[in-house]
Write an enzyme that holds these catalytic residues in place. Sequence first.
Site, PDB file in Angstrom:
ATOM      1  N   PHE A   1       0.843  -1.201   0.000  1.00 60.15           N
ATOM      2  CA  PHE A   1       0.000   0.000   0.000  1.00 60.15           C
ATOM      3  C   PHE A   1       0.871   1.241   0.000  1.00 60.15           C
ATOM      4  CE2 PHE A   1      -4.305  -1.582   1.017  1.00 60.15           C
ATOM      5  CZ  PHE A   1      -3.994  -2.936   1.169  1.00 60.15           C
ATOM      6  N   ALA A   2       0.483   2.221  -0.837  1.00 56.72           N
ATOM      7  CA  ALA A   2       1.167   3.516  -0.826  1.00 56.72           C
ATOM      8  C   ALA A   2       0.080   4.586  -0.843  1.00 56.72           C
ATOM      9  CB  ALA A   2       2.086   3.642  -2.029  1.00 56.72           C
ATOM     10  N   VAL A   3      -0.310   4.995   0.346  1.00 54.82           N
ATOM     11  CA  VAL A   3      -1.419   5.931   0.482  1.00 54.82           C
ATOM     12  C   VAL A   3      -0.874   7.245   1.021  1.00 54.82           C
ATOM     13  CG1 VAL A   3      -3.634   6.293   1.654  1.00 54.82           C
ATOM     14  CG2 VAL A   3      -3.007   4.007   0.870  1.00 54.82           C
TER      15      VAL A   3
ATOM     16  N   ASP B   1       7.461   1.107   2.844  1.00 45.18           N
ATOM     17  CA  ASP B   1       8.601   1.965   3.205  1.00 45.18           C
ATOM     18  C   ASP B   1       9.816   1.103   3.552  1.00 45.18           C
ATOM     19  OD1 ASP B   1       7.021   1.125   5.400  1.00 45.18           O
ATOM     20  OD2 ASP B   1       7.969   2.612   6.710  1.00 45.18           O
TER      21      ASP B   1
ATOM     22  N   GLU C   1      -0.879  -5.205  13.774  1.00 45.99           N
ATOM     23  CA  GLU C   1       0.244  -6.068  14.168  1.00 45.99           C
ATOM     24  C   GLU C   1      -0.102  -6.860  15.441  1.00 45.99           C
ATOM     25  OE1 GLU C   1       4.630  -5.174  13.416  1.00 45.99           O
ATOM     26  OE2 GLU C   1       4.374  -4.580  15.523  1.00 45.99           O
TER      27      GLU C   1
HETATM   28  C1  UD2 Z   1       4.540  -0.925  12.142  1.00 50.13           C
HETATM   29  C2  UD2 Z   1       4.450  -2.186  11.315  1.00 50.13           C
HETATM   30  C3  UD2 Z   1       3.385  -2.016  10.248  1.00 50.13           C
HETATM   31  C4  UD2 Z   1       2.060  -1.739  10.910  1.00 50.13           C
HETATM   32  C5  UD2 Z   1       2.187  -0.488  11.792  1.00 50.13           C
HETATM   33  C6  UD2 Z   1       0.906  -0.282  12.586  1.00 50.13           C
HETATM   34  C7  UD2 Z   1       6.607  -3.232  11.327  1.00 50.13           C
HETATM   35  C8  UD2 Z   1       7.981  -3.243  10.782  1.00 50.13           C
HETATM   36  N1  UD2 Z   1       5.764  -2.396  10.711  1.00 50.13           N
HETATM   37  O1  UD2 Z   1       5.157  -0.030  11.211  1.00 50.13           O
HETATM   38  O2  UD2 Z   1       3.309  -3.161   9.428  1.00 50.13           O
HETATM   39  O3  UD2 Z   1       1.676  -2.833  11.717  1.00 50.13           O
HETATM   40  O4  UD2 Z   1       3.280  -0.614  12.712  1.00 50.13           O
HETATM   41  O5  UD2 Z   1       1.118   0.261  13.825  1.00 50.13           O
HETATM   42  O6  UD2 Z   1       6.302  -3.967  12.241  1.00 50.13           O
HETATM   43  N2  UD2 Z   1       0.685   3.369   4.992  1.00 50.13           N
HETATM   44  C9  UD2 Z   1       0.412   4.225   3.921  1.00 50.13           C
HETATM   45  N3  UD2 Z   1       0.146   5.543   4.186  1.00 50.13           N
HETATM   46  C10 UD2 Z   1       0.142   6.041   5.454  1.00 50.13           C
HETATM   47  C11 UD2 Z   1       0.435   5.165   6.521  1.00 50.13           C
HETATM   48  C12 UD2 Z   1       0.718   3.832   6.261  1.00 50.13           C
HETATM   49  O7  UD2 Z   1       0.404   3.826   2.760  1.00 50.13           O
HETATM   50  O8  UD2 Z   1      -0.087   7.265   5.602  1.00 50.13           O
HETATM   51  C13 UD2 Z   1       0.925   1.944   4.688  1.00 50.13           C
HETATM   52  C14 UD2 Z   1       2.305   1.717   4.050  1.00 50.13           C
HETATM   53  O9  UD2 Z   1       2.246   0.602   3.203  1.00 50.13           O
HETATM   54  C15 UD2 Z   1       3.169   1.420   5.271  1.00 50.13           C
HETATM   55  C16 UD2 Z   1       2.204   0.604   6.118  1.00 50.13           C
HETATM   56  O10 UD2 Z   1       0.916   1.188   5.905  1.00 50.13           O
HETATM   57  O11 UD2 Z   1       4.346   0.728   4.886  1.00 50.13           O
HETATM   58  C17 UD2 Z   1       2.503   0.577   7.617  1.00 50.13           C
HETATM   59  O12 UD2 Z   1       2.625   1.887   8.115  1.00 50.13           O
HETATM   60  P1  UD2 Z   1       4.007   2.408   8.739  1.00 50.13           P
HETATM   61  O13 UD2 Z   1       5.133   1.854   7.942  1.00 50.13           O
HETATM   62  O14 UD2 Z   1       3.955   3.868   8.927  1.00 50.13           O
HETATM   63  O15 UD2 Z   1       3.950   1.725  10.151  1.00 50.13           O
HETATM   64  P2  UD2 Z   1       5.200   1.501  11.174  1.00 50.13           P
HETATM   65  O16 UD2 Z   1       6.471   1.901  10.557  1.00 50.13           O
HETATM   66  O17 UD2 Z   1       4.877   2.048  12.520  1.00 50.13           O
END
Ligand code: UD2
Length: 310
Positions: A79-81, A171, A261
């Site tokens: 997803f890329a939102v 990402d 998660e």
């Molecule tokens: C953690 C988890 C992630 C998810 C998230 C929720 C790991 C390494 N990653 O990452 O899978 O469970 O926590 O708390 O455990 N996205 C969009 N647009 C946005 C926000 C998110 O496209 O504005 C999508 C995108 O594909 C992103 C994914 O959602 O890679 C997860 O979001 P994140 O990477 O910001 O979440 P993160 O780093 O806290």
Amino acid sequence: TSAGHHQRCNSLFAALAVLPFCLGCRGSSAVFSLISCRRTDVLLVSPWLAPIVWEGTFNRDILNAQYRQKNFVVGVATFAVKKYVRFIEGFLGSANKFFLSGHRVNFYLFTDHPEKVPSINLAPEKRLFIIPVQNYSRWQDISMNRMDIISNHIHSHWRYEVDYLYSMDIDVQMFEHIGVEIIDTLVGTISSWQYTKPRDSNSYERHPESRAAIPHGEGDFYYAASFYGGSVSEVYKLTTACFKGVTEDRANGIEAKWHEESHLNKYLLYHKPTRLLSPEYYWDEELIRPRIIRVKRLSSVRKDLQEVRF
Ligand code: UD2
């Protein structure tokens, strides 16, 4: 504790090491390879006998030869939102090179900005499908609703199009091959934040009101939601169950500690993965890489959370 599992499983592996093959080595000098290639520094098998994939524990040539006979298609949902469109190029460019190189892969990219998807020359066996999706004002909802969208698409399309399906964060970048060693019925990636911690670590949702709750004293590995997958039917069961948990929590005004998660971890505790990927398969760049992570295959792209999410 997981430390206890470590010791038990390493001694198990030491006993198995007298077999006349070393799957971790290329070449045919089996006896020498046997001694130089075994890994004694990491857990290689889960307590339910699922392999844990680390560099030095498999031979990609053998795995590729077996896999080619099956002619499988693997789907990748990502997803890329909103601002996350900036990660598409790095993800697809590196996945084109390193993800299941030489094998058939369909990338399913969900985005609210299809016009911003850069054109990338993919290898002939790789295909990109761009699927428009709505955005949500809260980033947590974008991340949690992935489970629902994946479950619906499996039901409507993917069960006819792919054999295996993997969900990946966008990402991230790949730096080394991620090959058919990841293919199995139900596959989870051990979180790079949690692999050394005892099972009572505080990442699980422990509040009993949440559908993601795992009682104190229970739990084995902590899995990252950034990379999981398996056969299309198992991923359907997983995403449907997790989203049901998310929906029931929402109805009760609850959001689990680590969103989807947390629900993934609850599911994988009671439906054990048939294969586990070591933190080589998702390394968080915030962490200092210890020696046991010999290869950084995939890692997060550093991001300013405030800036990208809002
Ligand atoms: C953690 C988890 C992630 C998810 C998230 C929720 C790991 C390494 N990653 O990452 O899978 O469970 O926590 O708390 O455990 N996205 C969009 N647009 C946005 C926000 C998110 O496209 O504005 C999508 C995108 O594909 C992103 C994914 O959602 O890679 C997860 O979001 P994140 O990477 O910001 O979440 P993160 O780093 O806290």
